[in-house]
Design an enzyme around this catalytic site. Structure first.
Site, short mmCIF file in Angstrom:
data_model
loop_
_atom_site.label_atom_id
_atom_site.label_comp_id
_atom_site.label_asym_id
_atom_site.label_seq_id
_atom_site.Cartn_x
_atom_site.Cartn_y
_atom_site.Cartn_z
N CYS A 142 -45.85 -18.58 0.09
CA CYS A 142 -44.32 -17.85 0.14
C CYS A 142 -43.16 -18.66 -0.60
O CYS A 142 -42.89 -19.64 -0.11
CB CYS A 142 -43.92 -17.51 1.57
SG CYS A 142 -42.26 -16.81 1.69
N CYS A 145 -39.83 -18.89 0.96
CA CYS A 145 -39.81 -19.76 2.26
C CYS A 145 -39.93 -21.05 1.66
O CYS A 145 -39.07 -21.88 2.46
CB CYS A 145 -40.85 -19.40 3.10
SG CYS A 145 -41.47 -17.75 3.42
N ASP A 146 -40.78 -21.62 0.80
CA ASP A 146 -40.92 -22.81 0.79
C ASP A 146 -40.46 -23.70 -0.80
O ASP A 146 -40.51 -24.77 -0.81
CB ASP A 146 -42.41 -23.39 0.84
CG ASP A 146 -43.08 -22.87 2.32
OD1 ASP A 146 -42.36 -22.85 3.38
OD2 ASP A 146 -44.06 -22.21 2.39
#
Ligand code: NDP
Length: 323
Positions: A142, A145-146
């Site tokens: 992701c 997200c990261d």
């Protein structure tokens, strides 16, 4: 485990993506008093996406997490009860008018006259030992997200679909350089997304390229790539690796009870959301490997609630005739 039912409800919705929330809006407005269990990722896959530019009604686009919060508010406005919790087991009835049972968090059983399954799909990984070892140590599925953790650094992404293309351009905004590995000589992504990739200067697009090994012991330090036409290998230094190669439907708990295709997607009848069991309906990505859009998921969520409502009406009519 011991069966201890705490409640009986008309409509249980499993999963909280666009399909689940749309089903909830319609079911609540039809007075089915739906209860939704959100699953491990409340809001579903859209909470890990940036701009949703293709959902009708948002001329300027909307970010995924905001959209999901608004969908939840809309569902709650009509009386849906949204509960955090994971359905871990089901015992689905084969009978018309039968009661379906679902166990939440391995603890509490809920009995439901209808069940709407909208459990979506989960990101796939390549399965390489080095990739698995470094999950959480620089390997992620992701980017949204990261990606932030790799600000100004060199990263790589695997995949040639819309997800990979979207995430590559997202990463290119944050990172110094993005090497994009596509295993074929073409990308599966839409032309518009492909143009975004090829027009982004710091994306180094490599066709016919796969990962031979992710390098690094505790954290990702590099990548050995292989050209699958020439077998030529090349090592690059990276600190983050993003896998964007598609998804797997979340249907394990229904295995042996509901009909599925070879990939595990739930099968529905004709143009409806009906599964092979009466009173059990499937909507969203869990039953759709072809379109997989927020708007199509929402559409099938609406259909599932309407199918559930009609089903309950036939059960009530049957009971009245018997009486
Ligand atoms: P897709 O299944 O569309 O694409 C998966 C990609 O990963 C393909 O390029 C595939 O290659 C590649 N791949 C699969 N397995 C491997 C492997 N083992 N090694 C290397 N490469 C691999 O998945 P997406 O997640 O990209 O998209 C899913 C759906 O969501 C699609 O319908 C897409 O259109 C939609 N979507 C829409 C967005 C938007 O409109 N904004 C954003 C994101 C997704 P190959 O082609 O060779 O099989």
């Amino acid at each position: 485990m011991e069966e201890q039912s705490i409640e009986r409800i008309k409509c249980l919705i499993i999963g909280s993506g666009p399909a689940g929330y749309t089903a909830a809006i319609y079911a609540a407005r039809a007075d089915l008093k739906p209860i939704m269990y959100t699953g491990m990722e409340p809001g579903g896959q859209l909470t890990t996406t940036t701009d949703v530019d293709n959902f009708p009604g948002y001329p300027e686009g909307i970010d995924g997490p905001t959209m999901m919060v608004q969908l939840q508010q809309q569902a709650e406005r009509f009386g849906t009860e949204v509960r955090m919790g994971m359905v871990t087991e089901v015992k689905l009835s084969k009978d018309h008018g039968g009661i379906h049972k679902a166990c939440v968090d391995n603890k509490t059983w809920v009995e439901a006259e209808t069940v709407i399954i909208s459990t979506g799909a989960t990101a796939k990984y390549l399965g390489l030992p080095s990739e698995q070892r470094l999950r959480g140590g620089g390997v992620s599925a992701c980017a949204v997200c990261d990606g932030f953790f790799y600000k100004g650094q060199d990263v790589a992404i695997v995949g040639g679909g819309d997800t990979a293309a979207e995430e590559a351009t997202y990463l290119a905004n944050i990172c110094n350089k993005v090497t994009m590995l596509v295993r074929k000589g073409e990308m599966r992504a839409s032309k518009a997304m492909q143009h975004r990739v090829t027009n982004t200067e710091n994306i180094d697009l490599r066709y016919f390229t796969e990962i031979d090994e992710v390098l690094g012991e505790q954290v990702v330090e590099g990548l050995r790539m292989v050209n699958n036409q020439t077998n030529e290998k090349e090592e690059i230094k990276i600190t983050g690796l993003f896998i964007a190669i598609g998804h797997k439907p979340n249907t394990e708990i229904f295995s042996g009870q509901l009909d599925m295709d070879d990939a595990g997607y739930l099968l529905t009848k004709g143009k409806s959301t009906k599964t092979n069991l009466p009173g059990v309906f499937a909507s969203g990505d869990v039953q759709d490997k072809e379109y997989r859009q927020a708007v199509t998921a929402a559409g099938t969520g609406c259909m599932a609630a309407l199918d559930a409502e009609r089903y309950l009406a036939t059960v009530e009519t049957q009971e009245e005739v018997k009486a």
